[in-house]
Design a protein around this motif. Structure first.
Motif, mmCIF file in Angstrom:
data_model
loop_
_atom_site.group_PDB
_atom_site.id
_atom_site.type_symbol
_atom_site.label_atom_id
_atom_site.label_comp_id
_atom_site.label_asym_id
_atom_site.label_seq_id
_atom_site.Cartn_x
_atom_site.Cartn_y
_atom_site.Cartn_z
ATOM 1 N N CYS A 21 0.431 2.948 3.672
ATOM 2 C CA CYS A 21 0.818 2.210 4.982
ATOM 3 C C CYS A 21 1.872 1.110 4.830
ATOM 4 O O CYS A 21 2.306 0.587 5.789
ATOM 5 C CB CYS A 21 -0.140 1.757 5.963
ATOM 6 N N CYS A 78 -4.246 0.411 0.127
ATOM 7 C CA CYS A 78 -5.380 -0.496 0.764
ATOM 8 C C CYS A 78 -6.707 -0.038 1.377
ATOM 9 O O CYS A 78 -6.783 1.118 1.548
ATOM 10 C CB CYS A 78 -4.509 -1.064 1.844
ATOM 11 N N CYS A 92 -6.509 1.956 4.254
ATOM 12 C CA CYS A 92 -6.344 3.525 4.286
ATOM 13 C C CYS A 92 -7.394 4.283 3.702
ATOM 14 O O CYS A 92 -7.535 5.693 3.895
ATOM 15 C CB CYS A 92 -4.907 3.561 3.683
ATOM 16 N N CYS A 114 0.827 -1.170 -0.115
ATOM 17 C CA CYS A 114 0.075 -0.111 -0.074
ATOM 18 C C CYS A 114 0.876 1.386 -0.029
ATOM 19 O O CYS A 114 1.798 1.029 0.858
ATOM 20 C CB CYS A 114 -0.836 0.040 1.165
HETATM 21 ZN ZN ZN Z 1 -2.666 1.183 3.681
#
Ligand code: ZN
Ligand code: Q46
Length: 290
Positions: free
Chosen positions: A270, A279, A282, A267
């Motif tokens: 993160c 992702c 997020c 991602c």
């Molecule tokens: Zn993420």
């Protein structure tokens, strides 16, 4: 005397506690869930399953800390946090705490509304992400959750009803570590919901009896009720359904799940493995914070 119809057996208090721990030990051995010396983080909600699991893992000699995630669901969450904390404090155990509203910026009722997701979907997504993150950050080898036989049979029932083959390929009591995920295990798969509740009562564990208000009317509860009706008529059905699936069918679906894992990338926000650029967690955080 505690009767367990599935096993066609009755137990006194001490034998029942031993029986439950033995079922957990068997599940751990059978699926190679926890190896000697590994550090375990158990996700606790303050309910019967997760507190019983923490207690049993300790009784079996494992090195276990607890993890509590505050979901910000009004009084339900305040109360669940109190049960988790008092269990840990009374036994001098370490409880890691994350508070979704304070630490991440949204609570489940508001976040799910703004992100236009069902509360349980936003909640499940948040739990999966934050549990794994906490386990990675704390250097734990294993993340354990209190999913019991009733939960697993109900999830399997739902996945079979819709033939969700990608989920069937991932439904297993152990998900191996890899690509940023710690190993995830469900040591209660051999125990039913009523056994977990009876374990708590007999072991003197105070737990939150009230269910999460967001669960009312969701599909999962309907599947549980349907399976309970079948189990009443024919004790052992849930066990046969779930373990029969693991023995005879689960491998048929795993190539699909494995192929999906191959397409994961980090991602952008993160670093968690995901199929897109950013992702789902997020994206949820972003929308919910707005
Ligand atoms: Zn993420
Ligand atoms: S806590 Fe979360 Fe459950 Fe409440 S919002 Fe749904 S998923 S019902 S286990």
């Amino acid at each position: 005397m505690i009767e367990v119809r599935r096993h066609n057996a009755g137990f006194c208090r001490d034998c029942f506690l031993l029986h439950c721990r033995e079922q957990v030990r068997k599940a751990i051995d059978e699926f190679d869930m926890i190896r000697p010396g590994e550090r375990v983080l158990v996700a606790v909600s303050g309910g019967k399953d997760s507190l019983a699991l923490w207690d049993m893992l300790l009784a079996l000699g494992h090195d276990v800390d607890g993890l509590y995630l505050g979901l910000g669901i009004d009084e339900y969450s305040d109360e669940s946090g109190r049960y988790a904390r008092s269990f840990a404090a009374a036994r001098s155990l370490r409880l890691v705490e994350i508070d979704l509203p304070a630490d991440v910026g949204f609570d489940i009722p508001t976040g799910s509304r703004i992100a236009r997701r069902a509360p349980c979907s936003a909640c499940g997504l948040s739990k999966r992400h934050l549990f794994n993150q906490a386990a990675v950050d704390g250097g734990y080898d294993v993340l354990a959750t209190g999913h019991n036989l009733d939960d697993e049979a109900a999830v399997l029932f739902g996945n079979v009803l819709r033939w969700s083959t990608e989920y069937l390929g991932r439904q297993h009591p152990v998900l191996p570590a890899g690509g940023g995920f710690v190993r995830k295990v469900k040591p209660l798969v051999r125990l039913g919901e009523r056994e977990a509740a009876a374990y708590c009562v007999l072991a003197g564990i105070d737990y939150q009896v009230e269910e999460c208000p967001m669960a009312a009317g969701n599909r999962h509860l309907g599947y549980k009720e349907a399976l309970n009706a079948i189990e009443d008529q024919s004790p052992g059905s849930k066990h046969a359904f779930f373990f029969g699936f693991l023995d005879k069918a689960s491998a048929l679906f795993s190539p699909e799940a494995a192929a999906e894992r191959e397409h994961l990338q980090a991602c952008a926000s993160c670093g968690t493995p995901t199929t897109g650029d950013v992702c789902a967690f997020c994206r949820l955080v972003e929308r919910a914070r707005r």
